[in-house]
Write a protein that holds these residues in place. Sequence first.
Motif, PDB file in Angstrom:
ATOM      1  N   ILE A   1      52.552 -15.610  17.474  1.00  0.00           N
ATOM      2  CA  ILE A   1      51.415 -16.149  18.212  1.00  0.00           C
ATOM      3  C   ILE A   1      50.584 -14.994  18.747  1.00  0.00           C
ATOM      4  N   ARG A   2      49.312 -14.956  18.356  1.00  0.00           N
ATOM      5  CA  ARG A   2      48.419 -13.896  18.817  1.00  0.00           C
ATOM      6  C   ARG A   2      47.752 -14.308  20.129  1.00  0.00           C
ATOM      7  N   PRO A   3      47.601 -13.385  21.079  1.00  0.00           N
ATOM      8  CA  PRO A   3      46.928 -13.743  22.341  1.00  0.00           C
ATOM      9  C   PRO A   3      45.471 -14.082  22.093  1.00  0.00           C
ATOM     10  N   PRO A   4      44.923 -14.942  22.905  1.00  0.00           N
ATOM     11  CA  PRO A   4      43.510 -15.318  22.708  1.00  0.00           C
ATOM     12  C   PRO A   4      42.591 -14.120  22.911  1.00  0.00           C
ATOM     13  N   ARG A   5      41.508 -14.101  22.129  1.00  0.00           N
ATOM     14  CA  ARG A   5      40.526 -13.036  22.253  1.00  0.00           C
ATOM     15  C   ARG A   5      39.539 -13.395  23.353  1.00  0.00           C
ATOM     16  N   LEU A   6      39.528 -12.578  24.363  1.00  0.00           N
ATOM     17  CA  LEU A   6      38.688 -12.867  25.518  1.00  0.00           C
ATOM     18  C   LEU A   6      37.347 -12.165  25.385  1.00  0.00           C
ATOM     19  N   SER A   7      36.344 -12.732  26.027  1.00  0.00           N
ATOM     20  CA  SER A   7      35.020 -12.129  26.036  1.00  0.00           C
ATOM     21  C   SER A   7      34.999 -10.960  27.008  1.00  0.00           C
ATOM     22  N   ILE A   8      33.906 -10.185  26.942  1.00  0.00           N
ATOM     23  CA  ILE A   8      33.759  -9.057  27.866  1.00  0.00           C
ATOM     24  C   ILE A   8      33.697  -9.556  29.304  1.00  0.00           C
ATOM     25  N   PHE A   9      33.013 -10.689  29.521  1.00  0.00           N
ATOM     26  CA  PHE A   9      32.945 -11.255  30.869  1.00  0.00           C
ATOM     27  C   PHE A   9      34.337 -11.620  31.369  1.00  0.00           C
ATOM     28  N   ALA A  10      35.132 -12.283  30.524  1.00  0.00           N
ATOM     29  CA  ALA A  10      36.474 -12.695  30.945  1.00  0.00           C
ATOM     30  C   ALA A  10      37.357 -11.479  31.208  1.00  0.00           C
TER      31      ALA A  10
ATOM     32  N   SER B   1      36.401  -8.427  32.085  1.00  0.00           N
ATOM     33  CA  SER B   1      35.958  -7.747  33.301  1.00  0.00           C
ATOM     34  C   SER B   1      36.372  -8.540  34.538  1.00  0.00           C
ATOM     35  N   PHE B   2      36.247  -9.862  34.473  1.00  0.00           N
ATOM     36  CA  PHE B   2      36.635 -10.693  35.610  1.00  0.00           C
ATOM     37  C   PHE B   2      38.136 -10.578  35.889  1.00  0.00           C
ATOM     38  N   LEU B   3      38.951 -10.634  34.835  1.00  0.00           N
ATOM     39  CA  LEU B   3      40.395 -10.501  35.027  1.00  0.00           C
ATOM     40  C   LEU B   3      40.762  -9.129  35.567  1.00  0.00           C
ATOM     41  N   MET B   4      40.064  -8.098  35.108  1.00  0.00           N
ATOM     42  CA  MET B   4      40.334  -6.754  35.611  1.00  0.00           C
ATOM     43  C   MET B   4      40.034  -6.664  37.101  1.00  0.00           C
ATOM     44  N   MET B   5      38.926  -7.258  37.532  1.00  0.00           N
ATOM     45  CA  MET B   5      38.579  -7.227  38.952  1.00  0.00           C
ATOM     46  C   MET B   5      39.593  -8.019  39.778  1.00  0.00           C
ATOM     47  N   VAL B   6      40.037  -9.166  39.256  1.00  0.00           N
ATOM     48  CA  VAL B   6      41.028  -9.968  39.973  1.00  0.00           C
ATOM     49  C   VAL B   6      42.341  -9.203  40.098  1.00  0.00           C
TER      50      VAL B   6
ATOM     51  N   ALA C   1      42.760   1.178  34.801  1.00  0.00           N
ATOM     52  CA  ALA C   1      41.326   1.240  34.495  1.00  0.00           C
ATOM     53  C   ALA C   1      41.071   2.003  33.200  1.00  0.00           C
ATOM     54  N   GLY C   2      41.861   3.075  32.953  1.00  0.00           N
ATOM     55  CA  GLY C   2      41.705   3.816  31.709  1.00  0.00           C
ATOM     56  C   GLY C   2      42.038   2.962  30.489  1.00  0.00           C
ATOM     57  N   LEU C   3      43.137   2.200  30.572  1.00  0.00           N
ATOM     58  CA  LEU C   3      43.497   1.317  29.459  1.00  0.00           C
ATOM     59  C   LEU C   3      42.425   0.255  29.235  1.00  0.00           C
ATOM     60  N   PHE C   4      41.913  -0.303  30.316  1.00  0.00           N
ATOM     61  CA  PHE C   4      40.881  -1.328  30.189  1.00  0.00           C
ATOM     62  C   PHE C   4      39.608  -0.748  29.562  1.00  0.00           C
TER      63      PHE C   4
END
Length: 472
Positions: A2-11, A13-18, A207-210
Amino acid sequence: MIRPPRLSIFARSFLMMVCALLIAEAIGFLVFTLRPPRPAPSAGFFDIVNALRPDPQPGPMGRPFFGGGHAPDDGGRPGDMGGPGGPGGPGGFGFPHGTDLDVTVQKTAPTAPDGTDASASAHLADRLAGALNVPRDHLRVFISQDGLGPMNAFMRAVAGPGSVVGLELDDGSWRVMSVPLAPFGDTVTARLMWMLGLGVLIMLPLAGLFARALSSPIRRFAEAAHRLGGDTGAPPVPSEGPTEMRQAVDAFNAMQARMNRMVQERTHMIAAIAHDLRTPLTRLSFRLDGLPDPLGDKVDADIREMKTMISAALDFIRDRSSGPNRQPLDFRLLVESVADDLVDIGHDVSVQAGQAVTVDGDPVALRRAVENLVDNGLKYGDRVRMRLRFQGENCVLEIDDDGPGIPEAMQRQVFEPFFRLEASRNRDTGGIGLGLASVRAIVSEHQGSVDIRNRREGGLRASVILPARRHA
């Protein structure tokens, strides 16, 4: 799998901030919970009064405010002033959290430390003089309110860390009470610095990985766009990364496919027209054999010129539409073989000795490019000199001639198809303006560049830059 869902740049960035917010909150909670900061040392009014009295007064529970808390008469250090009856202790009226007040007896009056509040000091001195029933000039009060915070009035603290209060005794000595300074490690500031440091150490790798995961598809997309300018037949860009990036890649690949189709259709059309023109020209030349001179010679010359133009156009189209035929080759040997062939027929061509240079390319196309540049130099100069050298990860072939040169304003235009300099390079010397255009097409297909410029000592220099690798 099962491959993880491909998220948009908005999603993403939002998850990174959370995640960053949650991690920061967790770090702050751990830092302040595992080792909470201690309140800043302080003293209330009654703490100061009882510390200055030679005989401590009993508290509400019948115990003194400062059990064992006054200094001996010989000026020695007191005992612990924060004992059971000390300030904030079970029987005290002082600051609720408890403070170890330093009480000493010395011969001289205390001096004012840095950062005292003159107004608060004067006000407290008046109150202490009344409470202790001593003259005002028998007191030295230096109050610091640093570290008390907004709960000062509620907690009844009047003296912060670093405050000093002295009372002159009957024998001329001074009984001095001081509030000690808080260790930096126990302050809120220290906890905030710990929280900041741990947050940076934990968040920087994340942050570097992201950033890497977000920038890698963009970088590959930029490289593909740059590569498209020199090689329209480059493979499509892999569709990967965020949703927006994959949409851009798909649009780019579709654009590249349309461009390839347009170029191929145009090339095939021009090649077919040029090829089909040869047959009527041949028939026309046979039919004009009977024309009297000099008309027959002029017509025949025009026909030969048209055939030359058609051959040049076909060669140019072949250079632009040839498929990838890349193989490792010694570019120095290729250049030397071009020079040797021209020397054999009497031309003055030389190659400066240098180290071997390996490039990945089409040997036939690269040889034709070098021959075009050398022929161009021989047409307008007496001799040609070539030099091959390295420049970083590239090799540079410099071809110098002794011709009249080209005006600087036209040095870029000469690479355009069918562009000719009538003043210095006209039809009498041969050519129809496709030689340099063909060179640029070949070099561009090999991810290289070519330019020309006039030399200071006279003549023209053509420079060809190609990706290469050094020999071990």
